[in-house]
Design a protein around this motif. Structure first.
Motif, PDB file in Angstrom:
ATOM      1  N   LYS A 111      -6.478 -51.720 -12.742  1.00 47.85           N
ATOM      2  CA  LYS A 111      -5.272 -52.074 -13.524  1.00 47.85           C
ATOM      3  C   LYS A 111      -4.370 -50.877 -13.804  1.00 47.85           C
ATOM      4  N   ILE A 112      -4.302 -49.949 -12.845  1.00 48.92           N
ATOM      5  CA  ILE A 112      -3.400 -48.796 -12.981  1.00 48.92           C
ATOM      6  C   ILE A 112      -2.039 -49.222 -12.428  1.00 48.92           C
ATOM      7  N   PRO A 113      -0.970 -49.058 -13.208  1.00 45.93           N
ATOM      8  CA  PRO A 113       0.346 -49.499 -12.747  1.00 45.93           C
ATOM      9  C   PRO A 113       0.752 -48.837 -11.418  1.00 45.93           C
ATOM     10  N   ILE A 114       1.429 -49.615 -10.591  1.00 41.19           N
ATOM     11  CA  ILE A 114       1.878 -49.124  -9.283  1.00 41.19           C
ATOM     12  C   ILE A 114       2.788 -47.909  -9.457  1.00 41.19           C
ATOM     13  N   ALA A 115       3.650 -47.930 -10.462  1.00 42.77           N
ATOM     14  CA  ALA A 115       4.573 -46.810 -10.668  1.00 42.77           C
ATOM     15  C   ALA A 115       3.804 -45.507 -10.907  1.00 42.77           C
ATOM     16  N   THR A 116       2.735 -45.576 -11.667  1.00 43.95           N
ATOM     17  CA  THR A 116       1.914 -44.383 -11.913  1.00 43.95           C
ATOM     18  C   THR A 116       1.246 -43.924 -10.630  1.00 43.95           C
ATOM     19  N   SER A 117       0.689 -44.856  -9.862  1.00 45.98           N
ATOM     20  CA  SER A 117       0.026 -44.498  -8.607  1.00 45.98           C
ATOM     21  C   SER A 117       1.004 -43.878  -7.624  1.00 45.98           C
ATOM     22  N   ILE A 118       2.168 -44.478  -7.484  1.00 45.74           N
ATOM     23  CA  ILE A 118       3.161 -43.944  -6.544  1.00 45.74           C
ATOM     24  C   ILE A 118       3.640 -42.575  -7.007  1.00 45.74           C
ATOM     25  N   GLY A 119       3.763 -42.390  -8.317  1.00 49.91           N
ATOM     26  CA  GLY A 119       4.132 -41.077  -8.839  1.00 49.91           C
ATOM     27  C   GLY A 119       3.112 -40.009  -8.482  1.00 49.91           C
ATOM     28  N   THR A 120       1.827 -40.357  -8.570  1.00 53.56           N
ATOM     29  CA  THR A 120       0.800 -39.378  -8.206  1.00 53.56           C
ATOM     30  C   THR A 120       0.820 -39.099  -6.709  1.00 53.56           C
ATOM     31  N   VAL A 121       1.137 -40.121  -5.906  1.00 61.28           N
ATOM     32  CA  VAL A 121       1.230 -39.921  -4.454  1.00 61.28           C
ATOM     33  C   VAL A 121       2.385 -38.980  -4.129  1.00 61.28           C
ATOM     34  N   ILE A 122       3.509 -39.155  -4.816  1.00 60.43           N
ATOM     35  CA  ILE A 122       4.664 -38.286  -4.580  1.00 60.43           C
ATOM     36  C   ILE A 122       4.327 -36.843  -4.960  1.00 60.43           C
ATOM     37  N   VAL A 123       3.679 -36.657  -6.110  1.00 58.42           N
ATOM     38  CA  VAL A 123       3.274 -35.309  -6.530  1.00 58.42           C
ATOM     39  C   VAL A 123       2.305 -34.713  -5.512  1.00 58.42           C
ATOM     40  N   GLU A 124       1.375 -35.526  -5.014  1.00 56.48           N
ATOM     41  CA  GLU A 124       0.412 -35.062  -4.022  1.00 56.48           C
ATOM     42  C   GLU A 124       1.115 -34.617  -2.743  1.00 56.48           C
ATOM     43  N   ARG A 125       2.106 -35.386  -2.308  1.00 57.13           N
ATOM     44  CA  ARG A 125       2.856 -35.022  -1.097  1.00 57.13           C
ATOM     45  C   ARG A 125       3.663 -33.738  -1.297  1.00 57.13           C
ATOM     46  N   ILE A 126       4.270 -33.582  -2.457  1.00 58.91           N
ATOM     47  CA  ILE A 126       5.020 -32.346  -2.741  1.00 58.91           C
ATOM     48  C   ILE A 126       4.088 -31.148  -2.701  1.00 58.91           C
ATOM     49  N   PHE A 127       2.912 -31.284  -3.304  1.00 63.71           N
ATOM     50  CA  PHE A 127       1.928 -30.202  -3.279  1.00 63.71           C
ATOM     51  C   PHE A 127       1.495 -29.901  -1.848  1.00 63.71           C
ATOM     52  N   ASP A 128       1.259 -30.957  -1.046  1.00 67.00           N
ATOM     53  CA  ASP A 128       0.855 -30.770   0.350  1.00 67.00           C
ATOM     54  C   ASP A 128       1.921 -30.008   1.135  1.00 67.00           C
ATOM     55  N   VAL A 129       3.178 -30.354   0.919  1.00 68.69           N
ATOM     56  CA  VAL A 129       4.272 -29.675   1.631  1.00 68.69           C
ATOM     57  C   VAL A 129       4.359 -28.212   1.198  1.00 68.69           C
ATOM     58  N   MET A 130       4.166 -27.947  -0.089  1.00 69.34           N
ATOM     59  CA  MET A 130       4.207 -26.559  -0.565  1.00 69.34           C
ATOM     60  C   MET A 130       3.084 -25.730   0.064  1.00 69.34           C
ATOM     61  N   VAL A 131       1.882 -26.295   0.126  1.00 72.57           N
ATOM     62  CA  VAL A 131       0.752 -25.581   0.728  1.00 72.57           C
ATOM     63  C   VAL A 131       1.006 -25.375   2.223  1.00 72.57           C
ATOM     64  N   LEU A 132       1.524 -26.394   2.888  1.00 72.58           N
ATOM     65  CA  LEU A 132       1.835 -26.266   4.309  1.00 72.58           C
ATOM     66  C   LEU A 132       2.878 -25.182   4.542  1.00 72.58           C
ATOM     67  N   PHE A 133       3.892 -25.124   3.691  1.00 74.79           N
ATOM     68  CA  PHE A 133       4.921 -24.102   3.807  1.00 74.79           C
ATOM     69  C   PHE A 133       4.320 -22.711   3.634  1.00 74.79           C
ATOM     70  N   LEU A 134       3.430 -22.556   2.656  1.00 70.47           N
ATOM     71  CA  LEU A 134       2.785 -21.256   2.445  1.00 70.47           C
ATOM     72  C   LEU A 134       1.902 -20.871   3.641  1.00 70.47           C
ATOM     73  N   LEU A 135       1.211 -21.845   4.230  1.00 68.84           N
ATOM     74  CA  LEU A 135       0.388 -21.563   5.405  1.00 68.84           C
ATOM     75  C   LEU A 135       1.241 -21.175   6.611  1.00 68.84           C
ATOM     76  N   VAL A 136       2.398 -21.813   6.763  1.00 66.09           N
ATOM     77  CA  VAL A 136       3.311 -21.443   7.858  1.00 66.09           C
ATOM     78  C   VAL A 136       3.824 -20.025   7.640  1.00 66.09           C
ATOM     79  N   LEU A 137       4.189 -19.696   6.405  1.00 65.45           N
ATOM     80  CA  LEU A 137       4.639 -18.332   6.115  1.00 65.45           C
ATOM     81  C   LEU A 137       3.531 -17.324   6.392  1.00 65.45           C
TER      82      LEU A 137
END
Length: 179
Positions: A111-137
């Protein structure tokens, strides 16, 4: 319609879709060839690969659960892991639909609201992109001499650019990529 009949139809449809996809995947393959390749496969490497894959999915589920705890929800790790695995299964049938399926599965189980779940997915993707950017650098930093050599070689072969100009062109190219 009866709820039990609906559940049976859901499972039968899923199994039927899976069987259809397997049929198309192996339609032109020889079963004898597949059998020989399976006999010759080194099972220790297969098991190691499966173990590493499951461990990475477990860590991803732990990370996602931490985000829910920060949002005020405390779903069981087994549900978070199951929804993460369901995401990968959904992505096999419908690419990029797994994130929605994972959020929906957790909404139904905890019973976790979809908006909360999607928000965590967006935060997770932003973190993934930041880590990927640091690894590329990091990769560019560790292999800068090799990259500089390739750029210098390519520019020298196309035109008579001097090596001092190569640094300016390479720097401009890097800025363009970063932009």
């Amino acid at each position: 319609m009866n709820k039990q009949l609906i559940n049976v139809l859901k499972y039968a449809g899923g199994i039927g879709l899976g069987a259809l996809l397997l049929y198309f995947a192996f339609k032109g393959a020889s079963l004898e060839t597949i059998g020989e390749q399976l006999k010759n496969a080194n099972l220790s490497w297969v098991l190691l690969s499966i173990g590493i894959g499951l461990f990475s999915h477990y860590v991803r589920a732990l990370r996602w659960r931490m985000q829910f705890k920060a949002s005020g929800y405390n779903p069981p790790l087994s549900n978070v892991f199951s929804s993460t695995m369901f995401m990968y299964l959904t992505n096999l049938a419908l690419p990029r639909a797994g994130e929605n399926a994972r959020c929906t599965a957790l909404m139904r189980s905890d019973k976790i609201p979809i908006a909360t779940s999607i928000g965590t997915v967006i935060v997770e993707r932003i973190f993934d992109v930041m880590v990927l950017f640091l690894l590329v650098l990091l990769a560019f930093g560790l292999e800068s001499a090799t990259i500089y050599g390739y750029i210098n070689e390519a520019l020298a072969s196309f035109s008579g650019i001097s090596s001092g100009s190569t640094i300016l062109v390479a720097g401009g190219g890097i800025l363009l990529v970063l932009g």
